[in-house]
Design a protein around this motif. Structure first.
Motif, PDB file in Angstrom:
ATOM      1  N   LYS A 103      -6.919  -1.656   4.728  1.00 23.79           N
ATOM      2  CA  LYS A 103      -6.885  -0.697   5.830  1.00 23.79           C
ATOM      3  C   LYS A 103      -7.343   0.687   5.400  1.00 23.79           C
ATOM      4  CE  LYS A 103      -4.252  -2.731   9.293  1.00 23.79           C
ATOM      5  NZ  LYS A 103      -2.914  -2.912   9.873  1.00 23.79           N
ATOM      6  N   CYS A 104      -6.813   1.167   4.251  1.00 24.30           N
ATOM      7  CA  CYS A 104      -7.094   2.562   3.891  1.00 24.30           C
ATOM      8  C   CYS A 104      -7.721   2.719   2.516  1.00 24.30           C
ATOM      9  CB  CYS A 104      -5.820   3.402   4.008  1.00 24.30           C
ATOM     10  SG  CYS A 104      -4.658   3.101   2.688  1.00 24.30           S
ATOM     11  N   CYS A 162      -0.320   3.615   3.358  1.00 24.78           N
ATOM     12  CA  CYS A 162      -0.116   3.254   4.769  1.00 24.78           C
ATOM     13  C   CYS A 162       0.964   2.202   4.970  1.00 24.78           C
ATOM     14  CB  CYS A 162      -1.434   2.818   5.410  1.00 24.78           C
ATOM     15  SG  CYS A 162      -1.951   1.153   4.970  1.00 24.78           S
ATOM     16  N   CYS A 186       0.857  -1.185   0.000  1.00 22.20           N
ATOM     17  CA  CYS A 186       0.000   0.000   0.000  1.00 22.20           C
ATOM     18  C   CYS A 186       0.896   1.240   0.000  1.00 22.20           C
ATOM     19  CB  CYS A 186      -0.911   0.023   1.219  1.00 22.20           C
ATOM     20  SG  CYS A 186      -1.859   1.564   1.282  1.00 22.20           S
ATOM     21  N   CYS A 194      -6.118  -1.574  -0.695  1.00 19.09           N
ATOM     22  CA  CYS A 194      -5.680  -1.822   0.680  1.00 19.09           C
ATOM     23  C   CYS A 194      -6.890  -2.025   1.596  1.00 19.09           C
ATOM     24  CB  CYS A 194      -4.844  -0.634   1.152  1.00 19.09           C
ATOM     25  SG  CYS A 194      -4.372  -0.740   2.881  1.00 19.09           S
TER      26      CYS A 194
HETATM   27 ZN    ZN Z   1      -3.262   1.317   3.093  1.00 19.40          ZN
END
Ligand code: ZN
Ligand code: ADP
Length: 209
Positions: free
Chosen positions: A144-145, A128, A125, A142
């Protein structure tokens, strides 16, 4: 607790570092991440580092040591840190001895064939820093983000071979340098399997302090 993670590129150092960082509440200092941040701003140093990283060679020791020294002196490092990707040469190891005292060196071991397979299917990513593998993660974004995942330029097959040679010639000699403080773990199973014995080891280390 001050810890060094030693191991070839793609051995799983970064993944292990993230788990230790979270559980033991100490920052992960990844020189690769520090350099990728430097490359993002368009400075003379950034351009120099970009070229070196894309080729899979090492950034000069003087530059690397200076950057790590500065980072270690920041306030979040006062209770310790995990060095992920530093030292990568004996000269860097010697310089670090003069900066601070390290509690433990963890060597992450993985056969080169497995490393080549893993790096070729690694996606990163760009926002992040989270790491994924196309074998067990099908999405292009990603988790997460949400950013679109990329394959790092230096994870392309031509560069991987060179990075492993650089590891063999420049970094592997550190295994001898740290022989008295070395804890070895194999990362040929899952990230959790790799982390489990390391966690137990670090807890025992912490209890002795
Ligand atoms: Zn990310
Ligand atoms: P990997 O461990 O997967 O090779 P990193 O993100 O740790 O990737 O490093 C990427 C690149 O950054 C290296 O190939 C090298 O060019 C540079 N680099 C990182 N750490 C160091 C270091 N300690 N000394 C010199 N160059 C470094």
């Amino acid at each position: 607790m001050k810890i060094i993670l030693l191991g070839a590129p793609g051995s799983g150092k970064g993944t292990l570092a993230k788990k230790i960082s979270k559980d033991f509440d100490i920052p992960q200092i990844s020189t690769g991440d520090l350099f990728r941040a430097i490359v993002k701003d368009d400075s003379p140093l950034g351009r120099q580092v970009k070229e070196i990283m894309e080729s899979g060679s090492l950034v000069p020791d003087e530059v690397t040591i200076e950057i790590v020294k500065k980072r270690i002196n920041e306030s979040d490092c006062k209770n310790g840190f995990i060095l992920d990707g530093f030292p990568r040469t004996v000269a860097q190891g010697e310089a670090l001895e003069k900066i601070t005292q390290i509690d433990s060196v963890i060597l992450v071991e993985l056969p080169f064939e497995t490393i080549i397979e893993r790096l070729s299917s690694r996606r990163t990513c760009p926002d992040c820093g989270e790491i994924f593998n196309t074998n067990d993660y099908a999405s292009a974004n990603c988790s997460k983000c949400g950013a679109t995942l990329i394959q790092r330029d230096d994870d392309k097959p031509e560069t991987i071979k060179h990075r492993l040679e650089v590891y063999e010639n420049n970094t592997a000699p550190l295994i001898n340098f740290y022989s008295a403080r070395l804890y070895k773990v194999s990362s040929d199973k899952t990230p959790e399997d790799t982390y489990r014995p390391v966690k137990t080891f670090l807890e025992s280390l912490e209890a002795k302090k």
